[in-house]
Design a protein around this motif. Structure first.
Motif, short mmCIF file in Angstrom:
data_model
loop_
_atom_site.label_atom_id
_atom_site.label_comp_id
_atom_site.label_asym_id
_atom_site.label_seq_id
_atom_site.Cartn_x
_atom_site.Cartn_y
_atom_site.Cartn_z
N GLY A 161 -4.98 -0.44 5.73
CA GLY A 161 -4.29 -1.00 4.48
C GLY A 161 -5.05 -1.67 3.65
O GLY A 161 -4.72 -2.73 2.85
N LYS A 162 -6.39 -1.30 3.40
CA LYS A 162 -7.12 -1.97 2.46
C LYS A 162 -6.47 -1.93 0.92
O LYS A 162 -6.37 -2.77 0.12
CB LYS A 162 -8.68 -1.24 2.31
CG LYS A 162 -9.48 -1.44 3.63
CD LYS A 162 -10.85 -0.92 3.82
CE LYS A 162 -10.80 0.60 3.36
NZ LYS A 162 -10.20 1.35 4.53
N THR A 163 -6.34 -0.46 0.53
CA THR A 163 -5.78 -0.07 -0.68
C THR A 163 -4.45 -0.71 -0.94
O THR A 163 -4.13 -1.30 -2.06
CB THR A 163 -5.62 1.33 -0.76
OG1 THR A 163 -7.00 1.96 -0.71
CG2 THR A 163 -5.10 1.72 -2.29
N ASN A 321 -4.63 4.77 12.84
CA ASN A 321 -4.66 5.00 11.44
C ASN A 321 -3.02 4.80 11.20
O ASN A 321 -2.36 5.69 11.57
CB ASN A 321 -4.96 6.28 11.24
CG ASN A 321 -5.19 6.46 9.59
OD1 ASN A 321 -4.25 6.19 8.70
ND2 ASN A 321 -6.03 7.62 9.26
N VAL A 322 -2.73 3.88 10.25
CA VAL A 322 -1.37 3.48 9.60
C VAL A 322 -0.82 4.97 9.05
O VAL A 322 0.35 5.10 8.88
CB VAL A 322 -1.08 2.48 8.97
CG1 VAL A 322 0.22 2.12 8.59
CG2 VAL A 322 -1.66 1.04 9.67
N ARG A 323 -1.80 5.43 7.94
CA ARG A 323 -1.28 6.66 7.48
C ARG A 323 -0.69 7.69 8.26
O ARG A 323 0.33 8.30 7.88
CB ARG A 323 -2.50 7.07 6.63
CG ARG A 323 -2.02 7.71 5.44
CD ARG A 323 -3.33 8.24 4.45
NE ARG A 323 -3.60 7.06 3.56
CZ ARG A 323 -4.94 6.71 3.61
NH1 ARG A 323 -5.99 7.42 4.25
NH2 ARG A 323 -5.15 5.75 2.98
N VAL A 324 -1.25 8.00 9.39
CA VAL A 324 -1.11 8.88 10.54
C VAL A 324 0.49 8.61 10.89
O VAL A 324 1.33 9.36 11.08
CB VAL A 324 -2.08 9.20 11.47
CG1 VAL A 324 -1.67 10.02 12.57
CG2 VAL A 324 -3.20 9.71 10.79
N LEU A 325 0.43 7.23 11.23
CA LEU A 325 1.58 6.73 11.81
C LEU A 325 2.93 6.91 10.72
O LEU A 325 3.75 7.58 11.28
CB LEU A 325 1.72 5.36 12.03
CG LEU A 325 2.22 4.53 13.13
CD1 LEU A 325 2.11 5.03 14.37
CD2 LEU A 325 1.96 3.20 13.02
N GLU A 326 2.72 6.79 9.53
CA GLU A 326 3.68 6.96 8.49
C GLU A 326 4.08 8.39 8.53
O GLU A 326 5.25 8.56 8.37
CB GLU A 326 3.00 6.59 7.20
CG GLU A 326 3.36 5.05 6.78
CD GLU A 326 2.82 4.84 5.45
OE1 GLU A 326 1.85 5.57 4.90
OE2 GLU A 326 3.49 4.00 4.54
N GLY A 327 2.98 9.27 8.32
CA GLY A 327 3.28 10.61 8.17
C GLY A 327 4.22 11.01 9.26
O GLY A 327 4.95 11.99 8.94
P1 ADP Z 1 -6.87 2.16 3.35
O1 ADP Z 1 -7.05 1.84 2.05
O2 ADP Z 1 -7.38 1.14 4.22
O3 ADP Z 1 -7.30 3.68 3.78
P2 ADP Z 1 -4.22 2.25 2.79
O4 ADP Z 1 -4.13 1.00 2.29
O5 ADP Z 1 -4.28 3.44 1.92
O6 ADP Z 1 -5.27 2.05 3.87
O7 ADP Z 1 -2.89 2.25 3.91
C1 ADP Z 1 -2.56 3.59 4.53
C2 ADP Z 1 -0.89 3.67 4.23
O8 ADP Z 1 -0.65 2.82 5.53
C3 ADP Z 1 -0.46 3.15 3.23
O9 ADP Z 1 1.00 4.04 2.90
C4 ADP Z 1 0.17 1.76 3.63
O10 ADP Z 1 1.27 1.42 2.93
C5 ADP Z 1 0.35 1.88 4.90
N1 ADP Z 1 -0.01 0.33 5.62
C6 ADP Z 1 -1.31 0.33 6.14
N2 ADP Z 1 -1.11 -1.15 6.84
C7 ADP Z 1 0.24 -1.34 6.73
C8 ADP Z 1 0.75 -2.72 6.93
N3 ADP Z 1 0.00 -3.61 7.76
N4 ADP Z 1 1.79 -2.59 6.68
C9 ADP Z 1 2.62 -1.65 6.05
N5 ADP Z 1 1.99 -0.49 5.72
C10 ADP Z 1 0.68 -0.63 5.96
#
Ligand code: ADP
Ligand code: MG
Length: 456
Positions: A161-163, A321-327
């Protein structure tokens, strides 16, 4: 005696976490007392206290205990003279959904930034223990008040969630102050721009451009490590902006001190501000994120029905990894909508077989010792002590067994962390528990329960 012990713990901490972090977090603390296993400290702000407890709490308790002062828990009191950095209040976090969203733009027309994703707002960011500090700090910066942390340095593993947080800060600042010049770009783009400027002998306008912004955000700064002239330029831009009291927000996949190939002066400059990390997600946060994303998906696929327990299953089985979860969730909805079936656990297993590899979350020995002590109602001192009474020795063996099976630490290392024991003691413990597990139901259950708690 207590003060001397704290002195020795400080020496160890300084060498463990590095001089900079030590100065930022540990030095401002004063040990007030140790009573009934609670070590009380004063801290300059409650933020510092929470931070230290979260990041170094287990190490400090463990070290004090090893140094002979019986400590189970730390408590922090904020020095009243300093205004504490408050976490956002509930109202701030739950701004209503109807709040008008800023339009999608590709950065300000005159600024050569990267596009901001309109989905990455504070509203859509789910807050949990692992990211609450990063979120609180980001909110603070997003408010756009006087520049207090400069730079704000966010770091953490991929997909945490950094970005998202950086974009959320940018949206928030723009919304509160539409005139603010906010420039967000990846470190890669920063370098690209700079190289272009060099090529066209136009470094003056490059410099002017970057130095005219109010807020500069550079994402994934580890990318410029080892790229000398880019680093140099980055450093100068950075200094110029800090001197003008402009806010800078940086992200990286590691702490500043751990980025190889980054010059020391940059590392230390980055550590001047506030360095906060996004911890790996835990079960609750993953579930929270899944629930929020599932709601959004259901708006696209109203015909899809989720069986009970599906989100819980995914939160358990899919790692950090939240991206993996979302995917995974997106695929699941697409699949369900195509085949027109209710999403049951079977459907999940069928459609996500490849994603469902066991998560390889890293468990630490200190976590194991603490959980085992809690489980058996023992104190940390008992586990680390030389006592051989069965009531203590057995849990200690369970903890050693878990340390061997859940971490990749060597036997000698495990021995050391259990109060300086020999590696043969660890071997013996592992054998003993393996043996007991097959004949003693209670032990088998304990081990299983602890393993599940540690891997959650
Ligand atoms: P990073 O820059 O740390 O690699 P991203 O900010 O790109 O990660 O996040 C990856 C995905 O997960 C994005 O689609 C983001 O919206 C989602 N995500 C990550 N953390 C959260 C959170 N706490 N709540 C909702 N979505 C999240
Ligand atoms: Mg990113």
């Amino acid at each position: 005696m207590i003060i001397e012990c704290w002195g020795r713990v400080c020496d160890q901490l300084r060498s463990d976490i590095g001089q900079d972090a030590f100065q930022n977090w540990i030095e401002p603390l004063n040990l007030l007392s140790v009573e009934n296993g609670v070590a009380s400290f004063s801290a300059p702000t409650s933020f510092v206290g929470t931070w230290v407890n979260r990041n170094y709490g287990d190490s400090i308790t463990m070290m004090m205990t090893r140094e002979g002062v019986d400590v189970d828990r730390l408590a922090f009191k904020a020095d009243v003279l300093v205004k504490p950095v408050a976490a956002p209040t509930v109202e701030e976090v739950t701004t209503p959904d109807e709040k008008p969203k800023p339009p999608v733009t590709t950065g300000s027309p005159d600024l050569p930034g990267s596009p901001l994703d309109k989905r990455f707002t504070f509203d859509s960011f789910v807050v949990g223990k692992p990211n609450e500090l990063a979120h609180a700090a980001a909110r603070r910066v997003g408010e756009g008040g006087p520049v207090t942390f400069n730079p704000l340095f966010l770091y953490g593993g991929v997909g945490l969630g950094k970005t998202h947080l950086m974009h959320a800060i940018a949206w928030e600042i723009k919304e509160r102050n539409p005139k603010a010049k906010v420039l967000y770009l990846s470190a890669e783009q920063f370098m690209y721009r700079f190289v272009q400027a060099l090529r066209f002998k136009d470094t003056m306008s490059f410099k002017e451009l970057f130095r005219s912004v109010d807020v500069l955000m550079v994402d994934d700064v580890q990318f410029i490590a080892g790229k000398d002239s880019t680093q140099d330029e980055f450093f100068h831009t950075f200094n110029a902006l800090v001197d003008q009291n402009k806010q800078i927000i940086i992200s990286a996949d590691r702490a500043p001190g751990e980025i190889d190939g980054l010059e020391d002066r940059i590392k230390s400059r980055l550590q001047w501000g506030l360095v906060v990390d996004l911890h790996p997600t835990d079960y609750e946060l993953r579930l929270g994120i899944l629930q929020s994303k599932a709601e959004a998906q259901l708006r696209h696929y109203p015909e899809v029905k989720l069986a009970d327990g599906v989100l819980e299953f995914l939160a358990h089985r899919i790692s950090n990894n939240v991206r993996v979860l979302e995917g995974a969730l997106t695929r699941l909805f697409a699949f369900a909508s195509l085949v027109g079936r209710e999403v049951t656990l079977d459907v999940v297993q069928e459609s996500l077989a490849d994603v469902l590899r066991a998560s390889d979350r890293k468990v630490t020995i200190d976590e194991i010792i603490r959980k085992v002590a809690d489980h058996y109602n023992l104190r940390l001192t008992d586990i680390l002590s030389p006592r051989r009474a069965r009531s203590v020795a057995r849990p200690r063996q369970v903890a050693m067994f878990l340390a061997k099976t859940l971490t990749s630490k060597s036997l000698p290392e495990i021995g050391r962390r259990f109060g300086g024991r020999d590696h043969t003691t660890v071997i013996h413990a592992v054998k003993k528990i393996e043996e007991l597990r097959s004949i003693d139901n209670q032990i088998a259950e304990d081990v299983e329960l602890l393993r599940r708690m540690l891997e959650a």
